[in-house]
Design a protein around this motif. Structure first.
Motif, PDB file in Angstrom:
ATOM      1  N   THR A 169       0.852  -1.293   0.043  1.00  0.00           N
ATOM      2  CA  THR A 169       0.026  -0.039   0.220  1.00  0.00           C
ATOM      3  C   THR A 169       0.979   1.387  -0.125  1.00  0.00           C
ATOM      4  O   THR A 169       0.345   2.280  -0.298  1.00  0.00           O
ATOM      5  CB  THR A 169      -1.041  -0.050   1.108  1.00  0.00           C
ATOM      6  N   ASP A 170       2.272   1.234   0.592  1.00  0.00           N
ATOM      7  CA  ASP A 170       3.038   2.331   0.524  1.00  0.00           C
ATOM      8  C   ASP A 170       3.042   2.887  -0.884  1.00  0.00           C
ATOM      9  O   ASP A 170       3.432   4.024  -1.197  1.00  0.00           O
ATOM     10  CB  ASP A 170       4.364   1.975   1.139  1.00  0.00           C
ATOM     11  N   ASP A 171       3.063   2.001  -1.861  1.00  0.00           N
ATOM     12  CA  ASP A 171       3.421   2.550  -3.329  1.00  0.00           C
ATOM     13  C   ASP A 171       2.225   3.607  -3.777  1.00  0.00           C
ATOM     14  O   ASP A 171       2.328   4.330  -4.658  1.00  0.00           O
ATOM     15  CB  ASP A 171       3.325   1.456  -4.358  1.00  0.00           C
ATOM     16  N   TYR A 172       0.971   3.531  -2.854  1.00  0.00           N
ATOM     17  CA  TYR A 172      -0.046   4.428  -3.266  1.00  0.00           C
ATOM     18  C   TYR A 172      -0.105   5.423  -2.257  1.00  0.00           C
ATOM     19  O   TYR A 172      -1.166   6.308  -2.480  1.00  0.00           O
ATOM     20  CB  TYR A 172      -1.226   3.325  -3.283  1.00  0.00           C
ATOM     21  N   PHE A 173       0.700   5.783  -1.575  1.00  0.00           N
ATOM     22  CA  PHE A 173       0.901   6.978  -0.656  1.00  0.00           C
ATOM     23  C   PHE A 173       1.563   8.080  -1.274  1.00  0.00           C
ATOM     24  O   PHE A 173       2.745   7.644  -2.076  1.00  0.00           O
ATOM     25  CB  PHE A 173       1.299   6.505   0.578  1.00  0.00           C
ATOM     26  N   THR A 174       1.515   9.170  -1.274  1.00  0.00           N
ATOM     27  CA  THR A 174       2.323  10.231  -1.608  1.00  0.00           C
ATOM     28  C   THR A 174       3.296  10.431  -0.962  1.00  0.00           C
ATOM     29  O   THR A 174       3.552   9.897   0.331  1.00  0.00           O
ATOM     30  CB  THR A 174       1.574  11.742  -1.829  1.00  0.00           C
ATOM     31  N   SER A 175       4.476  11.291  -1.361  1.00  0.00           N
ATOM     32  CA  SER A 175       5.791  11.378  -0.504  1.00  0.00           C
ATOM     33  C   SER A 175       5.375  12.045   0.816  1.00  0.00           C
ATOM     34  O   SER A 175       5.704  11.853   1.755  1.00  0.00           O
ATOM     35  CB  SER A 175       6.606  12.391  -1.310  1.00  0.00           C
ATOM     36  N   CYS A 176       4.401  13.201   0.670  1.00  0.00           N
ATOM     37  CA  CYS A 176       3.892  13.765   1.886  1.00  0.00           C
ATOM     38  C   CYS A 176       3.193  12.926   2.783  1.00  0.00           C
ATOM     39  O   CYS A 176       3.353  12.974   3.954  1.00  0.00           O
ATOM     40  CB  CYS A 176       2.954  14.996   1.509  1.00  0.00           C
ATOM     41  N   GLU A 177       2.503  11.943   2.495  1.00  0.00           N
ATOM     42  CA  GLU A 177       1.702  10.919   3.243  1.00  0.00           C
ATOM     43  C   GLU A 177       2.851  10.259   4.031  1.00  0.00           C
ATOM     44  O   GLU A 177       2.594   9.656   5.257  1.00  0.00           O
ATOM     45  CB  GLU A 177       0.850  10.175   2.564  1.00  0.00           C
ATOM     46  N   ARG A 178       3.803   9.495   3.235  1.00  0.00           N
ATOM     47  CA  ARG A 178       4.777   8.710   3.916  1.00  0.00           C
ATOM     48  C   ARG A 178       5.590   9.396   4.867  1.00  0.00           C
ATOM     49  O   ARG A 178       5.953   9.014   6.168  1.00  0.00           O
ATOM     50  CB  ARG A 178       5.808   8.031   2.731  1.00  0.00           C
TER      51      ARG A 178
END
Length: 264
Positions: free
Chosen positions: A171-180
């Protein structure tokens, strides 16, 4: 079953107590008020007033005699291609719950066995043209599924396991850099629940839009601390009036995060 109309900043604790009483000993709820479910201005209609949510615990559902009494031959045919038995049983249990929920919302004017379902342009299940005012959404986990029914507005619901996962979770692949980055700054003990809540928010929003895979979920950006939409490909103007609510729920063994998105 509980009414989302109970979820606002002023009534959150009382609602949690009511939900626990209705749900039974083995399910615990914790409401998480957000900026999106604050009380609206007097001249604004609150879409949460028209939404109800039901749950089915799969272990108990499969032991309950007659749980599938509302299912039709069409339901069994629809889910027959699912080869994994447990997944197929969960789908059938959720369909049975959906049929009962729809009848309850309409005061049994339509019997549970009489509802018919269609697929939208992007594969979203929906009711036939005889009930254009009703909207629903379903979500599954191996432990519990959720059904949301709205009397007026498009709705999307998602339920996710909130157990800690590998840092290489897909699911990390679908998070934006700001979200991560925001997730990485959270205390380790709260990170898994925030990650599950963030993913549930994205899924619930896409379900509410009814676009399926046609909408790149990675282009939806939420603040995982405030549960607030930051940006989207569609432009903030389209989703700015969307209302969202998040809460946690726990059955006998698993912590779960739930997100609800209601359109205007």
């Amino acid at each position: 079953m509980f009414s989302i109309s109970q979820i606002n900043l002023a009534r959150a604790h009382r609602a949690a107590a009511e939900i626990r009483e209705q749900a039974g000993r083995n399910v615990r709820f914790s409401l998480r008020p957000t900026q999106r479910n604050a009380i609206l201005a007097p001249n604004q209609h609150n879409p949460f007033l028209d939404v109800s949510v039901w749950y089915v615990q799969h272990a108990s559902a499969q032991k309950t005699e007659g749980y599938c009494s509302t299912l039709t031959e069409t339901d069994f045919a629809e889910f027959a291609p699912i080869r994994h038995t447990a997944t197929r049983d969960r789908s059938l249990a959720t369909r049975a719950l959906l049929r009962k929920a729809l009848s309850q919302v309409t005061n049994d004017r339509t019997r549970a066995t009489e509802w018919t379902f269609e697929r939208g342009e992007h594969g979203k299940p929906m009711l036939g043209s005889a009930h254009p005012q009703l909207h629903f959404s379903c979500s599954h986990t191996p432990w519990m599924s959720a059904v949301a029914v709205s009397r007026t507005h498009p709705v999307g619901i998602d339920i996710e396991c909130a157990q800690p996962r590998s840092e290489e979770d897909l699911t990390d692949d679908y998070f934006t850099s700001c979200e991560r980055m925001a997730l990485s700054r959270l205390p380790v003990g709260t990170r898994a629940q925030a990650r599950a809540r963030l993913w549930a928010l994205k899924e619930a929003t896409v379900k509410m839009l009814g676009t399926g895979l046609a909408y790149d979920i990675s282009e939806l950006e939420f603040d995982p601390v405030q549960d607030r939409l930051n940006s989207s490909r569609e432009g903030f103007s389209r989703l700015s009036e969307m209302r969202i609510a998040t809460w946690s729920i726990r059955n006998e063994t698993q912590p779960l995060s739930v997100a609800l998105a209601v359109g205007i």
